[in-house]
Design a protein around this motif. Structure first.
Motif, PDB file in Angstrom:
ATOM      1  N   LEU A 103       0.813  -1.304  -0.134  1.00 33.99           N
ATOM      2  CA  LEU A 103      -0.025  -0.098  -0.075  1.00 33.99           C
ATOM      3  C   LEU A 103       0.681   1.456   0.010  1.00 33.99           C
ATOM      4  CD1 LEU A 103      -2.808  -1.107   2.782  1.00 33.99           C
ATOM      5  CD2 LEU A 103      -2.850  -1.279   0.158  1.00 33.99           C
ATOM      6  N   ASP A 104       2.076   1.256   0.286  1.00 30.27           N
ATOM      7  CA  ASP A 104       2.910   2.300   0.382  1.00 30.27           C
ATOM      8  C   ASP A 104       3.089   2.952  -1.143  1.00 30.27           C
ATOM      9  OD1 ASP A 104       4.962   4.095   0.745  1.00 30.27           O
ATOM     10  OD2 ASP A 104       6.544   3.031   1.486  1.00 30.27           O
ATOM     11  N   GLY A 105       2.861   4.119  -1.219  1.00 36.14           N
ATOM     12  CA  GLY A 105       2.748   4.832  -2.511  1.00 36.14           C
ATOM     13  C   GLY A 105       4.096   5.302  -3.003  1.00 36.14           C
ATOM     14  N   GLN A 106       5.327   4.827  -2.291  1.00 35.45           N
ATOM     15  CA  GLN A 106       6.697   5.256  -2.484  1.00 35.45           C
ATOM     16  C   GLN A 106       6.750   6.560  -3.412  1.00 35.45           C
ATOM     17  OE1 GLN A 106       7.400   1.421  -5.013  1.00 35.45           O
ATOM     18  NE2 GLN A 106       7.162   0.310  -2.935  1.00 35.45           N
ATOM     19  N   ASN A 107       6.317   7.598  -2.830  1.00 43.11           N
ATOM     20  CA  ASN A 107       6.445   8.798  -3.312  1.00 43.11           C
ATOM     21  C   ASN A 107       5.996   8.943  -4.835  1.00 43.11           C
ATOM     22  OD1 ASN A 107       7.421   9.988  -1.113  1.00 43.11           O
ATOM     23  ND2 ASN A 107       9.484   9.097  -1.413  1.00 43.11           N
ATOM     24  N   ARG A 108       5.085   8.049  -5.205  1.00 48.18           N
ATOM     25  CA  ARG A 108       4.643   8.328  -6.743  1.00 48.18           C
ATOM     26  C   ARG A 108       3.703   9.420  -6.768  1.00 48.18           C
ATOM     27  NH1 ARG A 108       2.043   2.333  -7.670  1.00 48.18           N
ATOM     28  NH2 ARG A 108       2.003   2.577  -5.269  1.00 48.18           N
ATOM     29  N   LYS A 109       3.763  10.100  -7.855  1.00 47.35           N
ATOM     30  CA  LYS A 109       3.030  11.454  -7.835  1.00 47.35           C
ATOM     31  C   LYS A 109       1.606  11.309  -8.511  1.00 47.35           C
ATOM     32  CE  LYS A 109       7.489  13.869  -8.971  1.00 47.35           C
ATOM     33  NZ  LYS A 109       8.160  14.603  -9.835  1.00 47.35           N
ATOM     34  N   VAL A 110       0.630  12.111  -7.676  1.00 47.60           N
ATOM     35  CA  VAL A 110      -0.711  11.804  -7.878  1.00 47.60           C
ATOM     36  C   VAL A 110      -1.326  13.375  -8.655  1.00 47.60           C
ATOM     37  CG1 VAL A 110      -3.130  11.634  -7.236  1.00 47.60           C
ATOM     38  CG2 VAL A 110      -1.122  10.304  -6.358  1.00 47.60           C
ATOM     39  N   LEU A 131      -4.412   9.519   0.561  1.00 49.40           N
ATOM     40  CA  LEU A 131      -3.170   9.165  -0.386  1.00 49.40           C
ATOM     41  C   LEU A 131      -1.869   9.609   0.338  1.00 49.40           C
ATOM     42  CD1 LEU A 131      -4.696   9.257  -3.978  1.00 49.40           C
ATOM     43  CD2 LEU A 131      -4.325   7.313  -2.471  1.00 49.40           C
ATOM     44  N   LYS A 132      -1.896  10.775   0.910  1.00 48.41           N
ATOM     45  CA  LYS A 132      -0.879  11.427   1.542  1.00 48.41           C
ATOM     46  C   LYS A 132      -0.169  10.627   2.664  1.00 48.41           C
ATOM     47  CE  LYS A 132       0.975  15.950   3.172  1.00 48.41           C
ATOM     48  NZ  LYS A 132       0.728  17.384   3.608  1.00 48.41           N
ATOM     49  N   ASN A 133      -1.274  10.234   3.556  1.00 47.31           N
ATOM     50  CA  ASN A 133      -1.086   9.220   4.559  1.00 47.31           C
ATOM     51  C   ASN A 133      -0.308   7.943   4.025  1.00 47.31           C
ATOM     52  OD1 ASN A 133      -1.679  11.253   6.509  1.00 47.31           O
ATOM     53  ND2 ASN A 133      -3.765  10.456   6.488  1.00 47.31           N
ATOM     54  N   SER A 134      -0.659   7.415   2.892  1.00 47.72           N
ATOM     55  CA  SER A 134      -0.246   6.405   2.492  1.00 47.72           C
ATOM     56  C   SER A 134       1.100   6.337   1.473  1.00 47.72           C
ATOM     57  CB  SER A 134      -1.248   5.702   1.656  1.00 47.72           C
ATOM     58  OG  SER A 134      -2.208   5.251   2.110  1.00 47.72           O
ATOM     59  N   GLY A 135       1.941   7.454   1.689  1.00 42.86           N
ATOM     60  CA  GLY A 135       3.027   7.641   1.006  1.00 42.86           C
ATOM     61  C   GLY A 135       3.234   8.348  -0.358  1.00 42.86           C
ATOM     62  N   GLY A 215     -16.243   5.097  -6.329  1.00 46.38           N
ATOM     63  CA  GLY A 215     -17.344   5.935  -5.745  1.00 46.38           C
ATOM     64  C   GLY A 215     -16.996   7.003  -4.745  1.00 46.38           C
ATOM     65  N   PRO A 216     -18.088   7.874  -4.604  1.00 49.15           N
ATOM     66  CA  PRO A 216     -18.114   8.822  -3.404  1.00 49.15           C
ATOM     67  C   PRO A 216     -17.952   8.364  -2.007  1.00 49.15           C
ATOM     68  CG  PRO A 216     -19.953   9.450  -4.890  1.00 49.15           C
ATOM     69  CD  PRO A 216     -19.495   8.091  -5.414  1.00 49.15           C
ATOM     70  N   ASP A 217     -18.150   6.915  -1.757  1.00 50.06           N
ATOM     71  CA  ASP A 217     -18.260   6.726  -0.409  1.00 50.06           C
ATOM     72  C   ASP A 217     -17.039   5.635  -0.153  1.00 50.06           C
ATOM     73  OD1 ASP A 217     -20.234   8.173   0.306  1.00 50.06           O
ATOM     74  OD2 ASP A 217     -21.616   6.498   0.117  1.00 50.06           O
ATOM     75  N   ALA A 218     -15.981   5.623  -1.253  1.00 50.59           N
ATOM     76  CA  ALA A 218     -14.801   4.780  -1.006  1.00 50.59           C
ATOM     77  C   ALA A 218     -13.536   5.309  -1.315  1.00 50.59           C
ATOM     78  CB  ALA A 218     -15.095   3.722  -2.058  1.00 50.59           C
ATOM     79  N   TYR A 219     -13.366   6.469  -0.700  1.00 52.40           N
ATOM     80  CA  TYR A 219     -12.073   7.065  -0.670  1.00 52.40           C
ATOM     81  C   TYR A 219     -11.011   6.635   0.011  1.00 52.40           C
ATOM     82  CZ  TYR A 219     -14.914  10.581  -3.421  1.00 52.40           C
ATOM     83  OH  TYR A 219     -15.921  10.962  -4.556  1.00 52.40           O
ATOM     84  N   LYS A 220     -11.456   6.169   1.156  1.00 53.39           N
ATOM     85  CA  LYS A 220     -10.635   5.477   2.015  1.00 53.39           C
ATOM     86  C   LYS A 220      -9.807   4.174   1.516  1.00 53.39           C
ATOM     87  CE  LYS A 220     -12.987   6.789   6.135  1.00 53.39           C
ATOM     88  NZ  LYS A 220     -13.663   6.446   7.590  1.00 53.39           N
ATOM     89  N   ASP A 221     -10.616   3.589   0.569  1.00 52.59           N
ATOM     90  CA  ASP A 221     -10.063   2.365   0.028  1.00 52.59           C
ATOM     91  C   ASP A 221      -9.144   2.674  -1.333  1.00 52.59           C
ATOM     92  OD1 ASP A 221     -10.247  -0.315  -0.054  1.00 52.59           O
ATOM     93  OD2 ASP A 221     -11.568  -0.454  -1.818  1.00 52.59           O
ATOM     94  N   LEU A 222      -8.965   3.987  -1.400  1.00 48.99           N
ATOM     95  CA  LEU A 222      -8.103   4.248  -2.759  1.00 48.99           C
ATOM     96  C   LEU A 222      -6.557   3.620  -2.523  1.00 48.99           C
ATOM     97  CD1 LEU A 222      -8.629   8.075  -3.356  1.00 48.99           C
ATOM     98  CD2 LEU A 222      -8.997   6.339  -4.844  1.00 48.99           C
ATOM     99  N   PRO A 223      -5.893   3.388  -1.322  1.00 48.45           N
ATOM    100  CA  PRO A 223      -4.666   2.768  -1.250  1.00 48.45           C
ATOM    101  C   PRO A 223      -4.576   1.391  -1.689  1.00 48.45           C
ATOM    102  CG  PRO A 223      -4.869   4.135   0.430  1.00 48.45           C
ATOM    103  CD  PRO A 223      -6.163   4.262  -0.145  1.00 48.45           C
ATOM    104  N   ARG A 224      -5.580   0.624  -1.338  1.00 47.61           N
ATOM    105  CA  ARG A 224      -5.945  -0.657  -1.770  1.00 47.61           C
ATOM    106  C   ARG A 224      -5.999  -0.690  -3.325  1.00 47.61           C
ATOM    107  NH1 ARG A 224      -9.280  -4.253  -3.137  1.00 47.61           N
ATOM    108  NH2 ARG A 224     -10.942  -2.336  -2.993  1.00 47.61           N
TER     109      ARG A 224
END
Length: 611
Positions: A103-110, A131-135, A215-224
């Motif tokens: 789940l670590d974003g490894q500093n990938r740019k969004v 996403l920021k909290n996930s790297g 969807g609008p209620d799933a933003y917490k699931d973005l890292p996964r």
């Protein structure tokens, strides 16, 4: 072998070691059933037999399977060995094929591409916080992005068509990355928001380059979801929630230099207006706890934010029921002459309670709110707007139409007469209020006479700001199933342009009446047209342009400094058009000082001396 004692044979039939064994056992059972049937004069079809045998097998399996106690006993050990992801204060279980390190974003740019309403801006800030909290890191350069996330809008067809066109452009970026990959990770494209929920299947089928639909209620699931896309799969989560408010997520603002911020106080809508897609893309109405909202507003105040806009699909129907110690058995008060499609809601803290507490956090912070429904304007809300100098004297009052029959087809819950009565009531309690509104041109079966009623309503009310749009039929809505979209597009366009031109004529008259007045504006930054000017907004949310120059520090302080973003500046209006006021900056001040009635005479002397 009796049928009731055929349990062993049945398990062999359903789970045979060989096809021949299954056929032999089935024939034996069939002959026994036929024999049994002839003795009892009862006829049963082979399909009946098969169904009974399967039912017996299911019952046997349940009897021999693990019990509820088994799962309870093993729950703690399972959780200890399970991957979990923590987002805010929420802990989410992860599938076995995804580890926490994945789940670590490894500093990938969004890169975020935002379309639609203010709520969408706030949703992006929530997504960015997750996403920021996930790297992950954020970029404002499209060409540098490793992940491109589009926040979409489905309120009108034109908004969706804009997204489809933008996707065609983004696909070229993805193909270019594939050709020139070097050591760069594959470019991921994601669709977020209302359009993701409404058109999930079409997006995946038509846009083969889309990797993620959220969807609008799933933003917490973005890292996964982004982790899933790393294996070449498409990730989709568009489930709507009955309780998700993101109360445990502290949004990270996209524009850190802005003196203004948006704060979401609720999500979804229960009004079910016949033209509106929102209840189907954002779900049912639910309110965020007051304590969470106040914490966010305090944080924004500490950061120096000077203006907060409370956001929701229907903010003034806000109802916080999270505190069990609050026993409010009073039904929600509706404006006289208004009704809803749902039963009155009981209990909880209301919008007036929230507005009261938010306005007390920082007397130097302006408070706005949008978007309300006209049905929810009790006098408690109006009195707060009048009494508190930091609650702006501006109310958005969506009418949608000026004809009672059209309003009925729209399921708005009021008539033209009830709406006008509310306008007069508001202006009686808040004489200097600024009103804005929304209108739909060419709604289903709208006649010319019905359209003229909208024209006459706009002339009578005289709004400072109007947002008008030609009607766009949306699937899933009540209008889609029950009404006919029979107004030709050219007629819709003509009526829309007529409403737009009429608004500008009336707004010009209102703005010309402001010439010579003294107003307080909050500076937002440089004018888009010239760096020699600064732009701000007055209490009514009307844009005001002033020269970028040095002015006195205060009414009684003649030392000067330049005008900066976030300053409160006293301005005398010298000219106007339908959209903008132009003024002369007089001096710097504060919100409390400007509205301090005890200093009224000294301020008048000061203002006259600086002209």
């Amino acid at each position: 072998m009796a049928i009731r004692n055929g349990q062993i044979c049945l398990s062999q039939v359903l789970n045979p070691k060989s096809n021949s064994a299954r056929r032999n056992l089935f024939c034996i059972l069939k002959r026994r059933l036929i024999s049994h049937s002839s003795k009892t004069n009862t006829t049963k079809t082979i399909s009946n037999v098969n169904e009974e045998l399967k039912n017996d097998h299911i019952k046997t399996s349940f009897k021999s399977g693990p019990s509820l106690e088994h799962f309870i006993a093993n729950q703690s050990s399972v959780l200890q060995n399970q991957n979990v992801q923590t987002t805010g204060t929420t802990t989410v279980s992860l599938p076995s094929y995804i580890s926490k390190s994945t789940l670590d974003g490894q500093n990938r740019k969004v890169y975020f591409d935002v379309h639609g309403c203010q709520m969408n801006v706030n949703d992006v800030e929530i997504s960015w916080s997750v996403l920021k909290n996930s790297g992950y890191t954020r970029t404002t350069e499209l060409g540098q992005a490793d992940v491109i996330l589009m926040m979409t809008c489905s309120i009108r067809d034109g908004a969706e068509q804009k997204i489809w066109r933008k996707l065609n452009i983004l696909k070229q970026y993805k193909k270019k990355r594939q050709r020139n990959s070097e050591n760069l990770p594959p470019l991921k494209i994601g669709i977020l928001g209302c359009m993701a929920e409404r058109l999930k299947s079409k997006i995946l089928e038509q846009e083969k380059m889309v990797d993620l639909v959220c969807g609008p209620d799933a933003y917490k699931d973005l890292p996964r979801m982004l982790a899933v896309t790393e294996s070449g799969q498409t990730a989709v989560n568009v489930l709507l929630s009955l309780d998700e408010t993101y109360a445990d997520i502290m949004p990270v603002r996209l524009n850190e230099n802005s003196p203004s911020a948006f704060v979401s106080i609720m999500r979804g809508c229960d009004n079910m207006c016949s033209y509106c897609i929102v209840p189907f893309t954002r779900g049912r109405e639910r309110s965020r706890p007051i304590s969470s909202i106040l914490d966010e507003v305090r944080m924004l105040s500490d950061q120096g934010i000077k203006e907060v806009t409370l956001l929701g699909q229907n903010v003034n129907s806000y109802r916080d029921t999270s505190d069990s110690t609050i026993h409010n058995s009073i039904d929600t008060k509706l404006t006289a002459g208004f009704k809803t499609v749902y039963k009155p809601k009981t209990g909880g803290r209301r919008f007036s309670d929230l507005l009261d507490k938010v306005s007390q956090i920082d007397p130097e912070m302006r408070i706005r709110f949008t978007s309300p429904h006209p049905k929810d304007f009790p006098d408690e809300v109006l009195d707060l707007i009048k009494e508190r100098s930091n609650i702006c004297n501006q109310i958005h009052l969506p009418a949608q139409s000026g004809n009672s029959e059209v309003l009925q087809r729209m399921r708005r819950g009021y008539t033209r007469e009830a709406y006008l009565d509310l306008v007069y009531h508001i202006r009686h309690r808040i004489p200097d209020v600024y009103l804005s509104s929304d209108f739909i041109a060419g709604f289903c079966e709208e006649t010319e006479l019905e359209h003229e009623d909208t024209v006459s309503l706009m002339k009578e009310v005289k709004y400072h700001v109007v947002y008008s749009f030609p009607y766009s039929m949306r699937q899933k809505t009540s209008a889609y199933h029950r009404l006919k979209d029979n107004v030709p597009d050219d007629v819709k366009s003509r009526r829309h342009l007529q409403l737009r031109d009429l608004f500008r004529q009336e707004a010009l008259k209102l703005n010309l009446n402001e010439i010579g007045s003294i107003q307080l504006i909050l500076i937002e930054g440089e004018s888009k047209r010239s760096p020699l000017d600064m732009a701000g907004r007055n209490d009514g949310n009307v844009k005001v342009i002033v020269p970028n120059t040095n002015i006195p520090q205060g009414c009684a302080d003649m030392s000067t400094r330049k005008i900066q973003r976030g300053d409160y500046v006293v301005v005398k209006v010298r000219s106007a058009n339908s959209q903008v006021l132009h003024g002369i900056p007089l001096y710097h001040t504060t919100l409390t000082e400007f509205y301090n009635k005890d200093n009224l005479i000294s301020k008048q002397l000061c203002q006259s001396s600086t002209l």
